[in-house]
Enzyme design. Structure first.
Site: not given
Ligand code: ADP
Lengths: 295, 245
Positions: A37-38, A40, A55, A139
């Site tokens: 989705m984007g 982080v 994000k 998921d």
């Molecule tokens: N609140 C958060 N704090 C720390 N790391 C995060 C957080 N949210 C997401 N991440 C990290 O950022 C990356 C991308 O997250 P995300 O976009 O949710 O991935 P995906 O869609 O592949 O699960 C992942 O490695 C996840 O562990």
């Protein structure tokens, strides 16, 4: 014209891609990772002087994710602090920066079965909470669960979560991860995806956490029940699933498994080792006394 | 409140217009200007592509590059681009393939132009780049063309940034950008602060300025060298490494 080598080009690509946070109260620190989705980022909230996870969304409508998260206030669910728009029009939201170990890595790091199962129980609690608010994650998998240094559990990535019974996707749409996805979800039967589909994913997570060597039968039975093909044969709720795991941990009979008399004795014996020793000693004394008094 | 996003999402504001369509303009001045923009952005990838794909000699590749753009101008090739069918970059490469195949079939015609250089292009430097930097093995010609196009776009953006900073008396801003973002040797903000006689917070601010301008310039150039808005966005995503959703 200056020659730009491969490394420089890659770096410039990142420079261009990096979100322009001017005009917001955030200062970019680094990229954490990117998902469907984007992207982080780790950022600093300059006003509150704290680190957050930002994000930045590719553009798919995000109001879903941030709004769903914002109403799920639970220690097991990543809190959303803020949403906003970048100068280039991309939408972002700020959430708690989760620091810890992803569940898949924790499992590989040699944590004891009991520790892994306690993490699992907390996961069930957070999922049950979301369900009680009508939110289905869709998921759930070890990669989306973070475990903090105090054993706290945070479920992340609510990007495909759904609120309410109304399917939001056309039939045939498959969202989720193979191996953790319930059969009805994998087949794209969107109107049949409900809380019990998350329950199936929880069962798959439990099976993953139990490992593949010397898994106690009663525990294997719990994950098998959670992963029943027919949703009607699964646990009624994430809470029930967590409770059965709690019973397993306490050495009590579990809902998923009917044990024979000897298994029951063995379980009771292993649960009450001290009592068994005392009773055995007492019985031995009685027998000896009997033998002596006979003489 | 979260503003509604269209499903393509990324909404890069840009002050520039597409030069691709301006090549079909009724105004001769606008047409010429549009061609200049496109030739500037694409001639290096085109030249290198000809050299590698057909193993053409430097001289032949120069003639073909000149010929290709001259013909494109005469015949308004680019105005025939339809965004719905793919990216302009792919369209341009297809035009080039057709052009070179034709030219090589009738090898005599290669003498066209007869030494009259229509466009002044720095072939020597492009040749130097080819000599010094081998294309990575295993890269398809299509990917090679795209990679060289990205290199050309970023290279032009760096030059524009240099000029813009110079014109605004912000040489230090560009100098920092050059040291921090272009040089492969890594320097810390503290080292740069000492080197430039600035405070660390000035370094942070100057760099932020230079990067913001760089970003804007890259997107402007991209805007100019792509067709419609949708193509611009999808190329931006490709270029920026963000997966098209
Ligand atoms: N609140 C958060 N704090 C720390 N790391 C995060 C957080 N949210 C997401 N991440 C990290 O950022 C990356 C991308 O997250 P995300 O976009 O949710 O991935 P995906 O869609 O592949 O699960 C992942 O490695 C996840 O562990």
């Amino acid at each position: 014209m200056r020659w730009l080598g491969h490394k420089t080009l890659e770096h410039l690509r990142e420079v261009v891609e990096a979100p322009d946070l001017s005009g917001t109260k955030y200062r970019l620190i680094r990229e954490i990772g990117r998902g469907g989705m984007g992207i982080v980022y780790e950022a600093e909230d300059v006003e509150l002087d704290r680190r957050v996870a930002l994000k930045v969304l590719n553009g798919v409508d995000i109001s879903g994710e941030a709004r769903i998260l914002a109403r799920l206030e639970h220690p097991g669910i990543v809190p959303v602090h803020d949403v906003g728009t970048l100068p280039d029009g991309r939408v972002f939201y700020a959430m708690k920066l989760v620091e810890g170990t992803r569940l898949d890595r924790l499992a590989q790091s040699g944590a004891s079965l009991a520790d892994r199962l306690r993490v699992f129980q907390k996961t069930c609690e957070a999922v049950a909470f979301a369900h009680s608010h009508g939110v289905i994650h869709r998921d759930l998998k070890p990669e989306n669960i973070m475990v903090g240094s105090f054993g706290e559990v945070l479920i992340m990535d609510w990007g495909v979560a759904r609120r309410g019974p109304q399917p939001d996707a056309a039939p045939g749409t498959v969202m989720g991860t193979a191996g953790y996805m319930a059969p009805e979800q994998a087949r794209g039967e969107v109107d049949r995806v409900d809380e019990r589909s998350d329950g199936y994913a929880l069962g798959a997570i439990l099976r993953f956490l139990a490992g593949d060597r010397e898994v106690p039968r009663r525990l294997a039975a719990i994950s098998a029940k959670a992963m029943a093909t027919e949703p009607g044969n699964r646990y009624v709720s994430a809470q029930d699933l967590g409770a059965d795991v709690a019973r397993f941990l306490d050495g009590l009979p579990v809902e998923a498994y009917h044990e024979g008399i000897f298994e029951r004795l063995a379980r009771v014996a292993s649960r009450n080792q001290m009592a068994v020793v005392l009773v055995a000693a007492y019985l031995l004394m009685r027998v000896l006394l009997l033998l002596f008094t006979r003489r | 409140m979260i503003p509604a996003c269209d499903n393509l999402g990324v909404n890069f504001p840009s002050t520039r217009r597409s030069a691709v369509f301006a090549t079909g303009s009724a105004d001769a001045g606008q047409r010429r200007q549009a061609f200049e923009v496109l030739v500037e952005a694409y001639w290096r990838p085109v030249y290198k592509y000809i050299r590698l794909k057909w193993g053409a000699s430097g001289d032949e590749a120069q003639d073909l590059t000149q010929g290709f753009f001259t013909r494109a101008i005469e015949k308004s090739f680019f105005a025939g681009y339809e965004p719905a069918k793919g990216s302009f970059r792919t369209f341009l490469r297809a035009c080039l393939e057709g052009f070179v195949a034709n030219e090589r079939k009738s090898a005599q015609r290669i003498k066209r132009g007869g030494g009259t250089e229509v466009l002044s292009l720095d072939f020597e430097s492009a040749e130097g780049e080819l000599r010094q930097h081998e294309p990575p093995a295993g890269l398809s010609m299509e990917d090679y063309f795209r990679q060289e196009w990205v290199r050309s776009l970023f290279g032009l953006a760096v030059e524009s940034l240099r000029e813009e900073c110079a014109a605004r008396g912000k040489q230090a801003h560009f100098g920092l950008f050059e040291r921090y973002d272009l040089d492969e040797a890594e320097a810390t903000y503290e080292e740069l602060a000492r080197e430039f006689g600035l405070s660390v917070s000035d370094v942070t601010n100057y760099l932020a300025f230079a990067r913001r301008e760089f970003r804007r310039i890259v997107l402007d150039k991209l805007r100019e060298t792509t067709g419609d808005d949708q193509e611009f966005r999808s190329e931006a995503r490709l270029l920026l490494g963000v997966d098209p959703g």
